[in-house]
Motif scaffolding. Structure first.
Motif, PDB file in Angstrom:
ATOM      1  N   ASP A 183     -53.616 -50.971 -95.625  1.00 53.85           N
ATOM      2  CA  ASP A 183     -53.794 -49.524 -95.741  1.00 53.85           C
ATOM      3  C   ASP A 183     -52.472 -48.769 -95.871  1.00 53.85           C
ATOM      4  O   ASP A 183     -52.444 -47.641 -96.358  1.00 53.85           O
ATOM      5  N   LYS A 184     -51.390 -49.392 -95.444  1.00 50.40           N
ATOM      6  CA  LYS A 184     -50.108 -48.693 -95.451  1.00 50.40           C
ATOM      7  C   LYS A 184     -49.415 -48.786 -96.811  1.00 50.40           C
ATOM      8  O   LYS A 184     -49.522 -49.793 -97.514  1.00 50.40           O
ATOM      9  N   LYS A 185     -48.706 -47.718 -97.140  1.00 50.05           N
ATOM     10  CA  LYS A 185     -47.937 -47.699 -98.373  1.00 50.05           C
ATOM     11  C   LYS A 185     -46.623 -48.455 -98.156  1.00 50.05           C
ATOM     12  O   LYS A 185     -45.911 -48.207 -97.188  1.00 50.05           O
ATOM     13  N   LYS A 227     -52.218 -51.921 -87.798  1.00 45.98           N
ATOM     14  CA  LYS A 227     -52.568 -50.529 -88.057  1.00 45.98           C
ATOM     15  C   LYS A 227     -51.778 -49.567 -87.180  1.00 45.98           C
ATOM     16  O   LYS A 227     -51.388 -48.482 -87.609  1.00 45.98           O
ATOM     17  N   ASP A 228     -51.473 -49.995 -85.961  1.00 46.46           N
ATOM     18  CA  ASP A 228     -50.818 -49.084 -85.013  1.00 46.46           C
ATOM     19  C   ASP A 228     -49.322 -49.354 -84.840  1.00 46.46           C
ATOM     20  O   ASP A 228     -48.677 -48.732 -83.998  1.00 46.46           O
ATOM     21  N   VAL A 266     -38.622 -49.613 -91.521  1.00 41.90           N
ATOM     22  CA  VAL A 266     -39.163 -48.441 -90.849  1.00 41.90           C
ATOM     23  C   VAL A 266     -40.670 -48.430 -91.085  1.00 41.90           C
ATOM     24  O   VAL A 266     -41.130 -48.440 -92.228  1.00 41.90           O
ATOM     25  N   GLU A 267     -41.436 -48.413 -89.994  1.00 39.72           N
ATOM     26  CA  GLU A 267     -42.897 -48.456 -90.117  1.00 39.72           C
ATOM     27  C   GLU A 267     -43.538 -47.434 -89.187  1.00 39.72           C
ATOM     28  O   GLU A 267     -43.128 -47.269 -88.035  1.00 39.72           O
ATOM     29  N   ASP A 268     -44.545 -46.743 -89.735  1.00 43.27           N
ATOM     30  CA  ASP A 268     -45.387 -45.879 -88.917  1.00 43.27           C
ATOM     31  C   ASP A 268     -46.842 -46.204 -89.255  1.00 43.27           C
ATOM     32  O   ASP A 268     -47.123 -47.244 -89.869  1.00 43.27           O
ATOM     33  N   ARG A 269     -47.738 -45.343 -88.920  1.00 47.15           N
ATOM     34  CA  ARG A 269     -49.160 -45.643 -89.120  1.00 47.15           C
ATOM     35  C   ARG A 269     -49.577 -45.582 -90.592  1.00 47.15           C
ATOM     36  O   ARG A 269     -50.663 -46.048 -90.942  1.00 47.15           O
ATOM     37  N   GLU A 270     -48.704 -45.020 -91.441  1.00 47.20           N
ATOM     38  CA  GLU A 270     -49.084 -44.869 -92.842  1.00 47.20           C
ATOM     39  C   GLU A 270     -48.166 -45.600 -93.817  1.00 47.20           C
ATOM     40  O   GLU A 270     -48.548 -45.860 -94.953  1.00 47.20           O
ATOM     41  N   ASN A 271     -46.944 -45.922 -93.389  1.00 48.99           N
ATOM     42  CA  ASN A 271     -45.951 -46.459 -94.316  1.00 48.99           C
ATOM     43  C   ASN A 271     -45.185 -47.635 -93.720  1.00 48.99           C
ATOM     44  O   ASN A 271     -45.001 -47.717 -92.501  1.00 48.99           O
ATOM     45  N   ILE A 272     -44.719 -48.517 -94.628  1.00 47.29           N
ATOM     46  CA  ILE A 272     -43.724 -49.536 -94.283  1.00 47.29           C
ATOM     47  C   ILE A 272     -42.627 -49.438 -95.338  1.00 47.29           C
ATOM     48  O   ILE A 272     -42.886 -49.572 -96.539  1.00 47.29           O
ATOM     49  N   LYS A 273     -41.405 -49.178 -94.885  1.00 49.68           N
ATOM     50  CA  LYS A 273     -40.282 -49.067 -95.820  1.00 49.68           C
ATOM     51  C   LYS A 273     -39.271 -50.170 -95.550  1.00 49.68           C
ATOM     52  O   LYS A 273     -38.829 -50.362 -94.418  1.00 49.68           O
ATOM     53  N   PHE A 274     -38.927 -50.908 -96.611  1.00 48.05           N
ATOM     54  CA  PHE A 274     -37.881 -51.917 -96.553  1.00 48.05           C
ATOM     55  C   PHE A 274     -36.680 -51.348 -97.295  1.00 48.05           C
ATOM     56  O   PHE A 274     -36.716 -51.176 -98.516  1.00 48.05           O
TER      57      PHE A 274
END
Length: 495
Positions: free
Chosen positions: A377-379, A171-172, A197-205
Motif C-alpha cells: 500500500d505504501k508508495k 503497515k504501521d 525514511v518510512e511512515d504509514r504511507e511512504n517508503i523512501k530510499f
C-alpha cells in the motif's frame, strides 16, 4: 492477473563468482533452489566430448583437467565487450559468456517445473553501483541475448536495501535510518550509504554517497593467498615446463585455496593438502586465519580507505549510521567485521538477510515494483546519486567535469566553451564518465556532433554545454550556440 508462481518477474544476481535467481511471491522474496542449490557458480566450461557448455560447480570441477576450456570471473571483462574469451578453440565475447550464464540460470529454474508450465514474464538483472554506463549496457545486452524479457537493470546495493527495507516493513512501520551497505563479492566492492525514511504511507530510499572499486573482491583474495602459499612452500611454478600440467596444478591449488579461505571464516586454522601442484611437488601443511589476513593486508587497507572516503563524501559521522548490511560472499570474512567496527562502530552489523541471497531477493522485489505487482500500500521512492563524474574532453585531452561523483539526481550544470581553431564549422563533444583527469582514461559515453557553426576566429564563439542527469540515469546533453542558431540535445544512457 499476476502469476507469482508460474509467470513471475524474476530477480537475477549475476555475480562474478556466484549467481542466484529469486521471485516475489506476493508476501516475500523467495530464492529458487534448482538441484538443491540456491546459488550457482558463475563458471563456464566447454566439454569437447559433447560439444556443449556446462555451468556451475560441475564446470569448475571439469576445468581441473582442462583449464584451457574454463572461464571464471567474466564479469570483470564486462567493461570491454570486444575482449575475447577462448573456449574450445573458439572466441567469445564477455557478453556471449554472460548470456550463457544467464540462460543456464533461467533454464535451471524452468527445470524445476513441468515442461511448458513456467515462463517468467520479465527479469531484473543486478550490477554493481560502481559499474559505468557501458558495463551496464553490456549486461543488458547479455540479458537480452539470453532471451530474457529485461524490465530493468538495478544496482546491487539498492537491491540489498530493498531486501532489507521490505523485509522489515509493515503497515504501521515508522522509521528514519541511515544504512551502510557493505557489498564485497567475488569481483567488485561497493560501499553505498542510504537513508531509509518510512511512515504509514511512504517508503523512501535515498542514496547519500557511494564508493568502491570494480576490480576488488574475492578473486583477488584467492590469488593473493595462493601466491602467499606458494612462497611459503618454496614452490616455483616456472620449474614445470609442461604448460598443461602447470595449469592443472594451479587449478587444483586454487580450488583448495578457495575452500580454505571459506573455512577460515569460521575456524582459526585449516589443513591444506594438494598433491602434484607441479609433478612430484605436494602441499601438506596447516594455514591459519592470520596467514590469510597477512596475504591480503594491502586489500584490507584499501577497503578501509574506501569506506572512510565514502563516509567523508556523505559528510556523515560514523556514529550516525544506524545499521550496516553486509552483502556478498567476501563480506563474511572476519577481517571485514574488524574494519567495519573500527570505522563505523561496534554492534551495527545487521545479519537478518543472507549476504549471498539478498541481492537476488531485492531484484525480485524491484521487478514486482516496476510491473505494479508488489501489492504494497505504501508508495516507494528511490532517490539516487551519480556513481561517477561526468564531463567532456577539452582540446588538451583533459576531462572537464560538469556533474560530480555523488551528486544527487536530478542534477544540472552548464559550462561555456569555445573553439580552439579559426573558422571551425563543426565540433565533436566527447562525453566521458570517470575520475581520471585525462579524458581518454575514463569511460566514453558518447559523442554529440555539432555542425553549422558560424565561421569565426578561434576563441570568439561561446558554446554552452549543459548536462542534466535524471533519476532514470540518463544524461541529457544540450549544446547551444546563439550566433549559429544552434540548440542540439541528445540523451545518453548511463545505466
Amino acid at each position: 492477473m499476476y502469476d507469482s508462481h508460474n509467470s513471475p518477474v524474476i530477480g537475477i544476481d549475476l555475480g562474478t563468482t556466484f549467481s542466484a535467481v529469486a521471485r516475489w511471491t506476493g508476501e516475500d522474496a523467495d530464492v529458487y533452489s534448482p538441484k538443491g542449490e540456491r546459488t550457482m557458480q558463475s563458471v563456464v566450461f566447454y566439454d569437447e566430448k559433447t560439444d556443449k557448455f556446462i555451468f556451475g560447480r560441475t564446470a569448475f570441477m571439469s576445468g581441473m583437467l582442462k583449464p584451457e576450456n574454463l572461464c571464471i570471473g567474466v564479469k570483470r571483462l564486462m567493461d570491454n565487450k570486444d575482449a575475447k574469451v577462448t573456449l574450445g578453440g573458439k572466441e567469445y565475447s564477455p557478453i556471449d559468456i554472460s548470456s550463457m550464464i544467464l540462460k543456464s540460470l533461467y533454464s535451471n529454474v524452468k527445470g524445476m517445473f513441468p515442461e511448458g508450465v513456467y515462463d517468467a514474464s520479465g527479469a531484473v538483472v543486478t550490477v554493481p553501483y560502481y559499474f559505468k554506463a557501458h558495463q551496464c549496457e553490456n549486461t543488458a545486452e547479455a540479458a537480452k541475448k539470453a532471451g530474457l524479457n529485461l524490465v530493468g537493470i538495478l544496482q546491487e546495493p539498492i537491491a540489498a536495501a530493498f531486501a532489507y527495507g521490505l523485509h522489515h516493513s509493515s503497515k504501521d512501520t515508522v522509521r528514519n535510518e541511515n544504512i551502510l551497505v557493505f557489498d564485497l563479492g567475488g569481483g567488485t566492492f561497493d560501499i553505498t550509504l542510504f537513508k531509509i525514511v518510512e511512515d504509514r504511507e511512504n517508503i523512501k530510499f535515498e542514496v547519500l554517497a557511494i564508493g568502491g572499486d570494480d576490480r576488488l573482491g574475492g578473486l583477488d583474495f584467492d590469488n593473493s593467498f595462493m601466491k602467499y602459499i606458494l612462497d611459503k612452500e618454496g614452490i616455483d611454478l616456472d620449474e614445470c615446463d609442461n604448460e598443461r600440467m602447470k595449469k592443472i596444478g594451479l587449478q587444483k591449488l586454487m580450488d583448495s585455496v578457495t575452500k580454505s579461505k571459506e573455512a577460515l571464516s569460521s575456524t582459526d586454522s585449516v589443513f591444506m593438502g594438494v598433491p602434484d601442484v607441479i609433478p612430484g611437488v605436494h602441499i601438506d601443511n596447516e594455514y591459519t586465519r592470520e596467514d590469510f589476513e597477512e596475504s591480503i593486508s594491502n586489500y584490507l587497507e584499501e577497503i578501509k580507505a574506501i569506506l572512510k572516503s565514502t563516509l567523508n563524501a556523505a559528510n556523515i559521522d560514523p556514529k550516525d549510521i544506524d545499521k550496516v548490511l553486509k552483502v556478498g560472499g567476501s563480506s563474511k570474512i572476519p577481517a571485514m567485521d574488524m574494519i567495519i567496527e573500527e570505522v563505523v562502530g561496534r554492534g551495527k552489523t545487521y545479519s537478518d538477510i543472507d549476504p549471498s541471497l539478498c541481492v537476488a531477493q531485492g531484484a525480485a522485489i524491484y521487478g514486482a515494483y516496476l510491473t505494479n505487482n508488489l501489492a504494497i500500500d505504501k508508495k516507494i521512492t528511490i532517490e539516487t546519486t551519480t556513481a561517477h563524474a561526468l564531463g567532456v574532453e577539452d582540446s588538451n585531452g583533459s576531462m572537464v567535469v560538469l556533474i560530480h561523483q555523488n551528486q544527487k539526481t536530478p542534477a544540472r550544470k552548464t559550462l561555456t566553451f569555445t573553439t580552439d581553431e579559426d573558422n571551425s564549422t563543426e565540433i565533436d563533444v566527447e562525453v566521458y564518465q570517470g575520475a581520471s583527469r585525462i579524458a581518454k582514461q575514463n569511460a566514453h559515453i558518447g559523442t554529440v556532433k555539432i555542425k553549422g557553426l558560424v565561421p569565426k576566429p578561434k576563441y570568439e564563439l561561446q558554446i554552452k554545454i549543459t548536462f542534466e542527469v535524471g533519476k532514470e540515469q540518463m544524461v541529457k546533453v544540450t549544446v547551444e550556440q546563439e550566433e549559429s542558431n544552434i540548440k542540439h540535445t541528445e540523451m545518453l544512457k548511463l545505466a
